[in-house]
Write a protein that holds these residues in place. Structure first.
Motif, PDB file in Angstrom:
ATOM      1  N   ASP A 297       0.802  -1.233   0.000  1.00 18.10           N
ATOM      2  CA  ASP A 297       0.000   0.000   0.000  1.00 18.10           C
ATOM      3  C   ASP A 297       0.831   1.277   0.000  1.00 18.10           C
ATOM      4  O   ASP A 297       0.281   2.360  -0.232  1.00 18.10           O
ATOM      5  N   GLU A 298       2.130   1.180   0.266  1.00 22.81           N
ATOM      6  CA  GLU A 298       2.896   2.410   0.492  1.00 22.81           C
ATOM      7  C   GLU A 298       3.008   3.266  -0.769  1.00 22.81           C
ATOM      8  O   GLU A 298       2.886   2.787  -1.899  1.00 22.81           O
ATOM      9  N   ASN A 299       3.227   4.560  -0.518  1.00 23.94           N
ATOM     10  CA  ASN A 299       3.388   5.550  -1.592  1.00 23.94           C
ATOM     11  C   ASN A 299       2.230   5.514  -2.587  1.00 23.94           C
ATOM     12  O   ASN A 299       2.419   5.493  -3.809  1.00 23.94           O
ATOM     13  N   ASP A 300       1.003   5.511  -2.027  1.00 20.72           N
ATOM     14  CA  ASP A 300      -0.199   5.513  -2.866  1.00 20.72           C
ATOM     15  C   ASP A 300      -0.194   4.369  -3.880  1.00 20.72           C
ATOM     16  O   ASP A 300      -0.442   4.553  -5.082  1.00 20.72           O
ATOM     17  N   ASN A 301       0.072   3.177  -3.389  1.00 19.56           N
ATOM     18  CA  ASN A 301       0.030   1.968  -4.213  1.00 19.56           C
ATOM     19  C   ASN A 301       1.084   1.939  -5.317  1.00 19.56           C
ATOM     20  O   ASN A 301       0.905   1.284  -6.355  1.00 19.56           O
ATOM     21  N   ALA A 302       2.191   2.615  -5.090  1.00 19.10           N
ATOM     22  CA  ALA A 302       3.229   2.700  -6.132  1.00 19.10           C
ATOM     23  C   ALA A 302       3.808   1.340  -6.500  1.00 19.10           C
ATOM     24  O   ALA A 302       4.342   1.171  -7.609  1.00 19.10           O
ATOM     25  N   ASN A 303       3.716   0.374  -5.609  1.00 18.44           N
ATOM     26  CA  ASN A 303       4.307  -0.940  -5.872  1.00 18.44           C
ATOM     27  C   ASN A 303       3.343  -1.933  -6.503  1.00 18.44           C
ATOM     28  O   ASN A 303       3.699  -3.095  -6.738  1.00 18.44           O
ATOM     29  N   ARG A 304       2.128  -1.496  -6.796  1.00 19.41           N
ATOM     30  CA  ARG A 304       1.115  -2.453  -7.223  1.00 19.41           C
ATOM     31  C   ARG A 304       1.435  -3.143  -8.560  1.00 19.41           C
ATOM     32  O   ARG A 304       1.125  -4.327  -8.729  1.00 19.41           O
ATOM     33  N   MET A 305       2.025  -2.435  -9.523  1.00 20.24           N
ATOM     34  CA  MET A 305       2.328  -3.097 -10.791  1.00 20.24           C
ATOM     35  C   MET A 305       3.386  -4.180 -10.611  1.00 20.24           C
ATOM     36  O   MET A 305       3.319  -5.239 -11.245  1.00 20.24           O
ATOM     37  N   GLU A 306       4.337  -3.939  -9.724  1.00 19.08           N
ATOM     38  CA  GLU A 306       5.308  -4.992  -9.424  1.00 19.08           C
ATOM     39  C   GLU A 306       4.608  -6.170  -8.754  1.00 19.08           C
ATOM     40  O   GLU A 306       4.898  -7.347  -9.053  1.00 19.08           O
ATOM     41  N   ALA A 307       3.681  -5.866  -7.860  1.00 20.07           N
ATOM     42  CA  ALA A 307       2.909  -6.927  -7.205  1.00 20.07           C
ATOM     43  C   ALA A 307       2.096  -7.719  -8.228  1.00 20.07           C
ATOM     44  O   ALA A 307       1.998  -8.950  -8.141  1.00 20.07           O
ATOM     45  N   VAL A 308       1.525  -7.019  -9.197  1.00 19.29           N
ATOM     46  CA  VAL A 308       0.745  -7.683 -10.248  1.00 19.29           C
ATOM     47  C   VAL A 308       1.615  -8.677 -11.015  1.00 19.29           C
ATOM     48  O   VAL A 308       1.207  -9.815 -11.286  1.00 19.29           O
ATOM     49  N   GLU A 309       2.826  -8.259 -11.350  1.00 25.45           N
ATOM     50  CA  GLU A 309       3.735  -9.151 -12.090  1.00 25.45           C
ATOM     51  C   GLU A 309       4.049 -10.394 -11.264  1.00 25.45           C
ATOM     52  O   GLU A 309       4.044 -11.514 -11.790  1.00 25.45           O
ATOM     53  N   ILE A 310       4.275 -10.212  -9.979  1.00 23.92           N
ATOM     54  CA  ILE A 310       4.570 -11.347  -9.100  1.00 23.92           C
ATOM     55  C   ILE A 310       3.366 -12.282  -9.012  1.00 23.92           C
ATOM     56  O   ILE A 310       3.484 -13.501  -9.171  1.00 23.92           O
ATOM     57  N   LEU A 311       2.192 -11.710  -8.788  1.00 24.61           N
ATOM     58  CA  LEU A 311       0.987 -12.526  -8.617  1.00 24.61           C
ATOM     59  C   LEU A 311       0.596 -13.261  -9.886  1.00 24.61           C
ATOM     60  O   LEU A 311      -0.014 -14.342  -9.829  1.00 24.61           O
ATOM     61  N   SER A 312       0.936 -12.712 -11.043  1.00 19.37           N
ATOM     62  CA  SER A 312       0.555 -13.348 -12.311  1.00 19.37           C
ATOM     63  C   SER A 312       1.327 -14.640 -12.572  1.00 19.37           C
ATOM     64  O   SER A 312       0.933 -15.444 -13.418  1.00 19.37           O
ATOM     65  N   ARG A 313       2.413 -14.856 -11.836  1.00 16.89           N
ATOM     66  CA  ARG A 313       3.203 -16.072 -12.041  1.00 16.89           C
ATOM     67  C   ARG A 313       2.385 -17.313 -11.688  1.00 16.89           C
ATOM     68  O   ARG A 313       1.535 -17.277 -10.799  1.00 16.89           O
ATOM     69  N   SER A 314       2.689 -18.404 -12.380  1.00 19.61           N
ATOM     70  CA  SER A 314       1.892 -19.628 -12.222  1.00 19.61           C
ATOM     71  C   SER A 314       1.917 -20.169 -10.800  1.00 19.61           C
ATOM     72  O   SER A 314       0.953 -20.796 -10.359  1.00 19.61           O
ATOM     73  N   GLU A 315       2.997 -19.922 -10.082  1.00 22.11           N
ATOM     74  CA  GLU A 315       3.076 -20.453  -8.711  1.00 22.11           C
ATOM     75  C   GLU A 315       2.207 -19.677  -7.728  1.00 22.11           C
ATOM     76  O   GLU A 315       1.979 -20.128  -6.600  1.00 22.11           O
ATOM     77  N   TYR A 316       1.719 -18.525  -8.121  1.00 20.40           N
ATOM     78  CA  TYR A 316       0.844 -17.735  -7.248  1.00 20.40           C
ATOM     79  C   TYR A 316      -0.592 -17.772  -7.781  1.00 20.40           C
ATOM     80  O   TYR A 316      -1.279 -18.763  -7.631  1.00 20.40           O
ATOM     81  N   VAL A 317      -1.053 -16.713  -8.440  1.00 18.04           N
ATOM     82  CA  VAL A 317      -2.435 -16.685  -8.926  1.00 18.04           C
ATOM     83  C   VAL A 317      -2.534 -17.308 -10.319  1.00 18.04           C
ATOM     84  O   VAL A 317      -3.487 -18.011 -10.642  1.00 18.04           O
ATOM     85  N   GLY A 318      -1.545 -17.021 -11.157  1.00 21.94           N
ATOM     86  CA  GLY A 318      -1.516 -17.656 -12.460  1.00 21.94           C
ATOM     87  C   GLY A 318      -2.535 -17.140 -13.449  1.00 21.94           C
ATOM     88  O   GLY A 318      -2.933 -17.853 -14.366  1.00 21.94           O
ATOM     89  N   ALA A 319      -2.980 -15.905 -13.279  1.00 23.62           N
ATOM     90  CA  ALA A 319      -3.853 -15.257 -14.268  1.00 23.62           C
ATOM     91  C   ALA A 319      -3.035 -14.209 -15.005  1.00 23.62           C
ATOM     92  O   ALA A 319      -1.968 -13.786 -14.532  1.00 23.62           O
ATOM     93  N   ASP A 320      -3.527 -13.773 -16.150  1.00 21.56           N
ATOM     94  CA  ASP A 320      -2.809 -12.765 -16.924  1.00 21.56           C
ATOM     95  C   ASP A 320      -2.627 -11.494 -16.096  1.00 21.56           C
ATOM     96  O   ASP A 320      -3.550 -11.063 -15.389  1.00 21.56           O
ATOM     97  N   ALA A 321      -1.451 -10.892 -16.204  1.00 23.91           N
ATOM     98  CA  ALA A 321      -1.166  -9.659 -15.463  1.00 23.91           C
ATOM     99  C   ALA A 321      -2.198  -8.582 -15.778  1.00 23.91           C
ATOM    100  O   ALA A 321      -2.609  -7.827 -14.888  1.00 23.91           O
ATOM    101  N   GLU A 322      -2.632  -8.505 -17.030  1.00 24.70           N
ATOM    102  CA  GLU A 322      -3.614  -7.488 -17.421  1.00 24.70           C
ATOM    103  C   GLU A 322      -4.921  -7.654 -16.651  1.00 24.70           C
ATOM    104  O   GLU A 322      -5.558  -6.676 -16.250  1.00 24.70           O
TER     105      GLU A 322
END
Length: 466
Positions: A297-322
């Protein structure tokens, strides 16, 4: 089961050499706890709100606390809970209702506790394209012809009544009987005059007297089940509402933020036995999760796109980053092309999101009572006592104090002086206009039009008692 995430860095330099170099590497190591168990396996379901676990792992926060963690996706919520109870998992990303239900003996019985609330908001209710077209004539629009939000279930009521008149069941999906999704879907339906059904000790379908028939579907299977026509709508966490938009098979009609502003969502659950036997380990993992939530949440969600890339990986959520980014970055798409700003759709740290408030626990218990999962009346003291058996803000605040002393988090980020109850939620923040005060659960139940209240019980298919 899909791939297991396993990484153990050999922390060869941690120990006497690193402790002697504390000033060079940061004060975080000065507070390293003497953990009782350093190899841990945590479970999760493939949803974006498992993010604190993924971030604590990827950013090395677990390792900073001397923990070597394996993260393992689970097939469904029941398997996840059972594996925590048996000790195959040391802890897990859980539905907030799971520790409460297990502790009071609804379903699988076990004493589960939580020292950490994982997030606020994050869910939506989606209907099929067919149902959406039937609802639209009942929904007001603004001067530009855009659908006005929030959308009440009153717009769905004529559709459900049409199905009933034709002898067709109106089936909807939710992820688990004690899930937030079950209670949010029921809340939204009831607020619009659609009865979602009761449970009883002899009928655990949850469909007694129901206008809409709710049943369990695992989150990743929601879009395909909707597409197959098995269900006409569902309530689920992300990215499975936005997936329906991207696939062109459904329309999210309301978010849980619109049903109840900043409502509690998942928790991190452990057995009481694990916590009692491993107090320092519990503190250490709570510290790591708090740091991860802050990063999200820090810096007004500045890290969210990096989080999206991490979560999109098959070992986590495995859905398209978009697809994941559609909600994780402060927007939410309803009807295709109708993307709106929803900055608090996912909240991981703001608004004391990580603090395990007793009032959050009490709300889940009121919904269990409202729909018959708790079959008999309980006094207000019972709700308070159960909340305090399961939610452990004492552990949370001890971990937070350590992080403050280490200079990792700000003292103002935590509600040090709370009695564990949030201020009452005002009527304007809830879709049916009924305020919620966790200190008065029975008065709250009495104020809800549909649902059990007072001494009422379900006998057979009827409400009896007063």
């Amino acid at each position: 089961m899909t791939s297991t995430i396993l990484r153990r860095h050999a922390l060869m330099t941690i120990g006497a050499a690193m402790l002697s170099a504390t000033t060079a590497i940061g004060s975080v190591y000065a507070e390293m706890l003497d953990v009782e168990k350093d190899e841990l396996k945590f479970g999760f379901i493939k949803l974006t709100d498992m993010a604190p676990l993924a971030i604590a792992y990827e950013k090395g926060y677990f390792e900073d606390e001397g923990l070597f963690v394996t993260l393992e996706p689970q097939a469904n919520w029941k398997v996840l809970l059972d594996r925590v109870i048996t000790g195959e998992l040391d802890g897990a990303h859980m539905l907030a209702g799971q520790p409460l239900a297990a502790t009071i003996g609804f379903g699988t019985e076990a004493h589960i506790v939580t020292p950490f609330s994982m997030d606020l908001n994050g869910n939506g209710i989606t209907v099929s394209n067919e149902i959406w077209e039937m609802m639209k004539p009942n929904i007001p629009v603004d001067a530009n012809g855009k659908v006005q939000h929030p959308i009440s279930a009153a717009a769905l009521k004529p559709v459900v009544e049409k199905f009933k008149s034709e002898g067709k069941p109106f089936n909807m999906g939710m992820v688990f009987p004690v899930s937030t999704h079950n209670y949010e879907l029921r809340y939204w339906l009831a607020a619009g005059g659609i009865h979602p059904g009761f449970y009883s000790p002899t009928d655990i379908s949850g469909q007694i007297k129901a206008d809409a028939l709710l049943s369990v579907t695992p989150p990743p299977q929601m879009p395909s089940t909707l597409e197959a026509g098995t269900i006409y709508g569902y309530c689920v966490g992300e990215p499975w509402n936005q997936q329906a938009v991207f696939k062109g098979i459904g329309v999210p009609v309301v978010t849980d933020y619109e049903i109840w502003k900043n409502n509690p969502e998942k928790v991190f659950g452990l057995t009481k036995q694990f916590v009692d036997e491993n107090p320092n380990t519990t503190l250490a993992l709570t510290k790591a999760l708090i740091r991860a939530a802050k990063w999200l949440d820090e810096n007004d969600n500045a890290n969210r796109m990096e989080a999206v890339e991490i979560l999109s990986r098959s070992e986590y959520v495995g859905a398209d980053a978009e697809v994941i980014a559609n909600s994780m970055t402060g927007t939410f798409e309803y009807e295709k092309g109708d993307k709106r700003e929803v900055p608090d759709f996912n909240v991981f740290y703001r608004y004391y999101a990580t603090y395990p408030f007793y009032s959050d626990a009490v709300w889940y218990l009121t919904q269990m009572r409202r729909w018959g999962q708790i079959p008999e009346a309980k006094d207000d003291a019972w709700y308070d006592e159960v909340a305090k058996r399961v939610y452990r803000p004492d552990i949370y605040l001890k971990a937070a104090k350590m992080l403050v002393d280490e200079g990792v988090v700000d003292e103002l980020d935590f509600p040090w002086d709370t009695d564990g109850y949030r201020a009452p939620t005002p009527a304007e923040d809830i879709i049916d206009g009924v305020a919620y005060d966790g200190r008065e659960p029975n008065a709250y139940l009495d104020s809800l039009e549909i649902g059990l209240k007072g001494e009422q019980i379900i006998e057979g298919s009827e409400i009896v008692g007063g």
